[in-house]
Structures are given as C-alpha cells and as structure tokens.
Design a protein around this motif. Structure first.
Motif, short mmCIF file in Angstrom:
data_model
loop_
_atom_site.label_atom_id
_atom_site.label_comp_id
_atom_site.label_asym_id
_atom_site.label_seq_id
_atom_site.Cartn_x
_atom_site.Cartn_y
_atom_site.Cartn_z
N GLU A 135 0.83 -1.21 0.00
CA GLU A 135 0.00 0.00 0.00
C GLU A 135 0.86 1.26 0.00
O GLU A 135 0.53 2.27 -0.63
N ARG A 136 2.01 1.17 0.70
CA ARG A 136 2.89 2.35 0.78
C ARG A 136 3.86 2.43 -0.39
O ARG A 136 4.12 3.52 -0.91
N TYR A 137 4.41 1.28 -0.82
CA TYR A 137 5.50 1.29 -1.80
C TYR A 137 5.10 0.73 -3.16
O TYR A 137 5.93 0.74 -4.09
N GLY A 138 3.92 0.20 -3.32
CA GLY A 138 3.54 -0.43 -4.57
C GLY A 138 4.39 -1.68 -4.80
O GLY A 138 4.53 -2.51 -3.90
N ASP A 139 4.93 -1.83 -6.00
CA ASP A 139 5.80 -2.97 -6.30
C ASP A 139 7.28 -2.60 -6.18
O ASP A 139 8.15 -3.45 -6.42
N ASP A 140 7.57 -1.37 -5.79
CA ASP A 140 8.92 -0.84 -5.90
C ASP A 140 9.72 -1.06 -4.61
O ASP A 140 10.15 -0.11 -3.95
N PHE A 141 9.88 -2.33 -4.23
CA PHE A 141 10.75 -2.65 -3.10
C PHE A 141 11.34 -4.04 -3.28
O PHE A 141 10.87 -4.82 -4.11
N VAL A 142 12.38 -4.34 -2.50
CA VAL A 142 13.11 -5.60 -2.57
C VAL A 142 12.78 -6.43 -1.34
O VAL A 142 12.70 -5.90 -0.22
N VAL A 143 12.58 -7.72 -1.55
CA VAL A 143 12.23 -8.64 -0.47
C VAL A 143 13.39 -9.60 -0.22
O VAL A 143 13.92 -10.20 -1.15
N LEU A 144 13.77 -9.73 1.06
CA LEU A 144 14.76 -10.73 1.48
C LEU A 144 14.04 -11.79 2.29
O LEU A 144 13.53 -11.51 3.38
N LEU A 145 13.94 -12.99 1.74
CA LEU A 145 13.25 -14.07 2.45
C LEU A 145 14.09 -14.53 3.63
O LEU A 145 15.28 -14.81 3.48
N ALA A 146 13.46 -14.62 4.80
CA ALA A 146 14.21 -14.88 6.03
C ALA A 146 13.74 -16.13 6.76
O ALA A 146 13.94 -16.26 7.96
N PHE A 147 13.11 -17.06 6.06
CA PHE A 147 12.70 -18.31 6.69
C PHE A 147 12.77 -19.43 5.66
O PHE A 147 12.91 -19.18 4.46
N GLY A 148 12.68 -20.65 6.13
CA GLY A 148 12.73 -21.80 5.24
C GLY A 148 11.47 -22.63 5.32
O GLY A 148 10.70 -22.54 6.29
N THR A 149 11.26 -23.45 4.31
CA THR A 149 10.08 -24.32 4.31
C THR A 149 10.28 -25.51 3.39
O THR A 149 11.03 -25.43 2.41
N THR A 150 9.61 -26.59 3.72
CA THR A 150 9.50 -27.74 2.83
C THR A 150 8.06 -27.93 2.36
O THR A 150 7.77 -28.88 1.63
N LEU A 151 7.16 -27.03 2.77
CA LEU A 151 5.74 -27.17 2.47
C LEU A 151 5.42 -26.57 1.11
O LEU A 151 5.69 -25.39 0.87
N PRO A 152 4.85 -27.34 0.19
CA PRO A 152 4.52 -26.80 -1.14
C PRO A 152 3.62 -25.57 -1.08
O PRO A 152 3.79 -24.64 -1.88
N SER A 153 2.67 -25.54 -0.15
CA SER A 153 1.75 -24.40 -0.09
C SER A 153 2.49 -23.12 0.29
O SER A 153 2.19 -22.04 -0.23
N VAL A 154 3.46 -23.24 1.20
CA VAL A 154 4.24 -22.06 1.60
C VAL A 154 5.16 -21.63 0.45
O VAL A 154 5.32 -20.44 0.17
N ALA A 155 5.76 -22.61 -0.23
CA ALA A 155 6.62 -22.31 -1.38
C ALA A 155 5.83 -21.59 -2.47
O ALA A 155 6.33 -20.66 -3.11
N GLU A 156 4.58 -22.00 -2.68
CA GLU A 156 3.74 -21.34 -3.68
C GLU A 156 3.48 -19.89 -3.30
O GLU A 156 3.47 -18.99 -4.16
#
Length: 359
Positions: free
Chosen positions: A72-93
C-alpha cells in the motif's frame, strides 16, 4: 564449471540497491540476515510476515507489517529478502507469488559457523570448489553442485529447482539388499531409518539420536519396525568419546553448537563411529548431525579403512561443507563414486553427498 563475477554477489547488489529493502519473516534467520546487512551497511526499511503471523508485534524494534501494508505504501517498488525456510509446497507457492510481484532474494546465511559465502570467500575457495565439482560422478550431481554455488553467491531462487525426493535418491543410487548393516547417525524419530529399511532392505539398522525426548519416540518406532531389526542408541557422535552439552530442543535442529542462554540444555553421551562400528562392521553410514559431519568423520577413520562403507552425508550445515566434505570423502574413499542430490525445500537445505563404494 561456470565462474562468477563480483557483480553476481547478492551482498554487492544489495549495497548498490536504491529501492527499499524489506525482510519477509522473523526469527533466527531474520536475525542473521539483519546482522549481515548491518555489517555491510545495507539499510533495511522494515519487516513483514504472512497475514497469520503479524499479530501486532515487533522484531528488532521494527513493527511487523503485512505484505499488503508494505504494498500500500510502496507499490511494487521494493526488494524482499526471504528470512525463513520451508518444505511445504503451499508455503513455497506463496513465496513464488511474492517473487512474481517483487524482486525477491533468498540470502544464504550459515546454519552453523560464521563464514559467509561472499564473493571474496568464493574466490578464496575457487580451487577447492572446482576440484570438488570434478569429483562428482554424473551430470545431475554436477548440476546440483553448480546450482548450489550459484545460489549461495547470488541468492536467486531460480537455482533451487533441481531437486529429487530423498526416497528416489536412495533408490536410484544404492542397491536394495546390498547393505546388511546400516548406521543412521542423526536418526531423529526414525523417519530416515524407516525409509532406508523400506528401500534398502537391510538386516539391521543402528539408529543413533542424542536428544533424550526424541530418542523415546525413536525407540517406540524401533519396537514396531518389522522390515528389519532396529537398534536405537541414545548418543551424539563426534571425533572422540565422552560427554557434550547439547540443546534439548526435541527438534531436527538439536545440536551442541550455538547454544543460547534460553535454550534448554543437558549433558549427553558422545560416541565415535569407530567405538560403535569397528568390531561389528558397517556397510552404509548415514550422517545428518547438524554441522558435526566433519568431526564425525574424524572418529570414523578406522571403520572406513577396514570396511570401506558407502556414505550418505549432509553437506549443507556449514558454509564450506558442500566442497570440503566432497574432498574429504574422496580422500577417505578414493574408489567411491560421489553423487549429490537435494530435496525440495527453500532455501538450499537438505543437500546430501552419497559415496557409493564399488563392489
């Protein structure tokens, strides 16, 4: 093998980034990533979590936002650093959906130890990396290895696609019935033991697990396994026998390293491979021991020399394991064929080096 330049390094790219940078996720991984960003003077604008994990809380003095708050504040104009792991397909999706809308990186921070896979680290170890690559026995192993080097340097999720279920890896690499006695170090509740019992059909598996609470569940499983005899052993494995302080988390990550002040700890027995196997023999040794794989090999030298067992060895806990352990295993078993496989997960966890001894 492909070589990389300084401009491929994630940390270099982030230092040059002009868009706001947000962490996706909180916890131990986010702590490590923030520490690295601070070290490299990379500004982090904030942190967000999946909707069910926001709950009006803060992380490292930053309010935990929702993705929609940030958009809402930045639109699409920001960078994301993923900080967790998963083996779950739903989370990966869900992670993939975020990556479709935003620039998303997955920083590789070590589970154990402090060495970071920077461009300088890559250059310092390039000769070892290329020697390890050359030792691998098939094209898929070489592709997995190269993808993991690329991922660790760049943080780009596209390098995580080359995966295989662990059951298929054991089935494709090892022959059923060829390994009468298997030793499973880091057996947890018995899931790996059960898998090997079903696929390889040994006569006996010695299942070694240090965490006392987890060991109770392993013992219960052992009593009910009908495919082969399972002998549970409550101990850690290392380079020498004795005792060691251990985090009693009752999880897959139970370990002796990185003990926090809040962690519940206890003293557990520590054995060596040689103390367990030298007189009995071993046909296959499996190690998933939370960063102690190299130390476990230190205590296995006589067993390996006498019996030349095949190996299944985790090579992802420490930054250098993926190439250092390839070189180490080759020095111990120069006649073995080396294979590398990785199971579906985010980030680059659960990488296994298989050493298959010739008949």
């Amino acid at each position: 093998m492909k070589r990389f330049t300084r401009e491929d390094s994630l940390w270099i790219k982030l230092q040059k980034e002009t868009r706001p940078i947000f962490l996706y996720g909180t916890g131990n991984g986010a702590d490590k990533i923030l520490d690295v960003c601070e070290h490299f003077s990379i500004p982090v604008e904030g942190v967000f979590a999946s909707n069910g994990f926001v709950r009006n809380r803060s992380f490292r003095s930053m309010p935990v936002l929702s993705l929609s708050d940030v958009e809402e504040r930045y639109g699409d104009d920001f960078v994301v650093l993923l900080a967790f792991g998963t083996t779950l397909p739903s989370v990966a999706e869900n992670i993939n959906r975020v990556a479709e809308r935003h620039t998303l990186y997955i920083p590789e921070v070590p589970l154990y130890g402090k060495e970071l896979f920077t461009y300088e680290y890559y250059l310092e170890n390039l000769e070892k990396i290329e020697r390890a690559y050359a030792l691998l026995a098939d094209d898929r192993s070489k592709a997995v290895f190269q993808d993991m080097i690329a991922f660790r340097l760049t943080g780009e999720g596209k390098y995580l696609a080359n995966v295989e279920n662990i059951e298929d890896s054991y089935r494709n690499i090892f022959e059923k019935g060829r390994y009468p006695r298997i030793i499973d170090f880091g057996a947890y509740k018995g899931d790996s033991t059960q898998m090997m019992a079903r696929i390889l059909e040994p006569k006996e598996i010695v299942a070694v697990e240090p965490d006392p609470k987890t060991f109770q569940k392993l013992s219960a499983y052992a009593e009910n396994e009908t495919g082969c005899r399972v002998i549970p052993v409550n101990a850690a494995v290392g380079g020498e026998c004795g005792e060691v302080e251990f985090s009693l988390s009752a999880s897959r990550a139970s370990a002796k390293e990185g003990l926090s002040k809040s962690a519940r700890t206890g003293i557990v027995k520590r054995i060596t491979v040689d103390s367990l196997c030298l007189s009995l023999g071993a046909d296959l040794l499996k190690f998933d021991v939370e960063g102690d794989e190299s130390e476990a090999l230190d205590g296995a030298l006589q067993t390996i020399e006498r019996y030349s067992p095949s190996l299944a060895l985790s090579v992802y806990h420490r930054t250098g394991d993926i190439f250092e352990l390839c070189l180490r295993v080759h020095s111990l078993l120069p006649g073995a064929r080396l294979y590398m496989r990785r199971v579906p997960c985010i980030p680059a966890w659960d990488i296994t080096l298989f050493a298959k001894e010739s008949e």
